[in-house]
Design an enzyme around this catalytic site. Sequence first.
Site, short mmCIF file in Angstrom:
data_model
loop_
_atom_site.label_atom_id
_atom_site.label_comp_id
_atom_site.label_asym_id
_atom_site.label_seq_id
_atom_site.Cartn_x
_atom_site.Cartn_y
_atom_site.Cartn_z
NE ARG A 239 -4.40 -0.95 0.26
CZ ARG A 239 -4.63 -1.98 -0.54
NH1 ARG A 239 -3.71 -2.36 -1.41
NH2 ARG A 239 -5.78 -2.62 -0.52
CD GLU A 268 -2.56 3.60 -5.03
OE1 GLU A 268 -1.37 3.28 -4.85
OE2 GLU A 268 -3.45 2.79 -5.35
CG HIS A 286 -3.04 -0.41 -6.70
ND1 HIS A 286 -3.36 0.26 -5.55
CD2 HIS A 286 -3.18 -1.73 -6.41
CE1 HIS A 286 -3.70 -0.61 -4.60
NE2 HIS A 286 -3.59 -1.82 -5.11
#
Length: 329
Positions: A239, A268, A286
């Site tokens: 993360r 993000e 991601h």
Amino acid sequence: MKPAVLVCRAVFPDIVDRLRAHFDVETNEADVVWTRAELIAHLQGKAGVFVTGTQPIDAALLDACPELRAVCSMAVGYNNIDVPACTARGVLVSNAPDVLTETTADFGFALMMAAARRIAESEHYLRSGAWTKWSVDAFAGTDVHGATLGVLGMGRIGQAIARRGALGFGMKVIYHNRSRLDAAIEAELGARWVDKATLLRESDHLVIVVPYSAASHHLVGAAELALMKPTATLTNIARGGIVDDAALAQALRERRIAAAGLDVFEGEPAVHPELLTVPNVVLTPHIASASLPTRRAMANLAVDNLLAALGAGEHAGRPPTPLNPEVLG
Ligand code: 8YV
């Protein structure tokens, strides 16, 4: 009257159809990233919601949506959901573990290899037209095979990465985790528990796979990066926020570590501007779990949970992967 449910993002239509068989379903075909106020508005009258890893579900939102009974996520990480707040209100929460483990481990390994062998950096060079001659030391990186793999966070995905390193690439595996693995699993992975400082000092390739929480915020910052070898790589597929991105960008620019591979970022989809300009980092949006079969399996598991939590389908009353099963009984 059928219960009403909300699917927060655009999801494979045939998988959403599994919900339509039992519920009135509102979808977000346009895949708009709703604000908190929009999400609350769409949740009015809904008994269940299908979320991804990004919609924040907290106490105030739950209080604004009193009919909500189930929050089912297609992500394994659930730092976007206040599980105790859900439990206190009798709202079932589920995540989507296991189905993405191997796909995510594949990607973590690929990102680590890309960083070590300077794949993205050399590809940009070639595409820019700068390649005019072959050179002995051009883009010479670091080896992966036989090197020391350091795994920070040794859950399911960490173990799958360790297995790839040990069995496929002859790597020596060290790890740091709050709890040690069983001796039998350590033996299978050839993995040795070390303290965090030793992990940082000894790893040739550090892969971060810990869940995000207040306790893991900036677990790797300037002080930790300073312990790493100048030849080491760092890969984060966990993360954003676990690594201090500003400190990492500076360490990369000053070549205090060799390279990094990042699939997740603080804040993000915004990316720290310094990371966008340092050459020795591979950046991906991601996508570690993004193979088509795996994303479908994640979505299907969220649907299985939502159906079951609201009393429908083959697992009625028994969601397969609940995070707070105590609300069921
Ligand atoms: C997901 C993830 O792609 O599962 C997780 O925790 O971070 C990713 O695999 C994303 O969050 C899907 O909702």
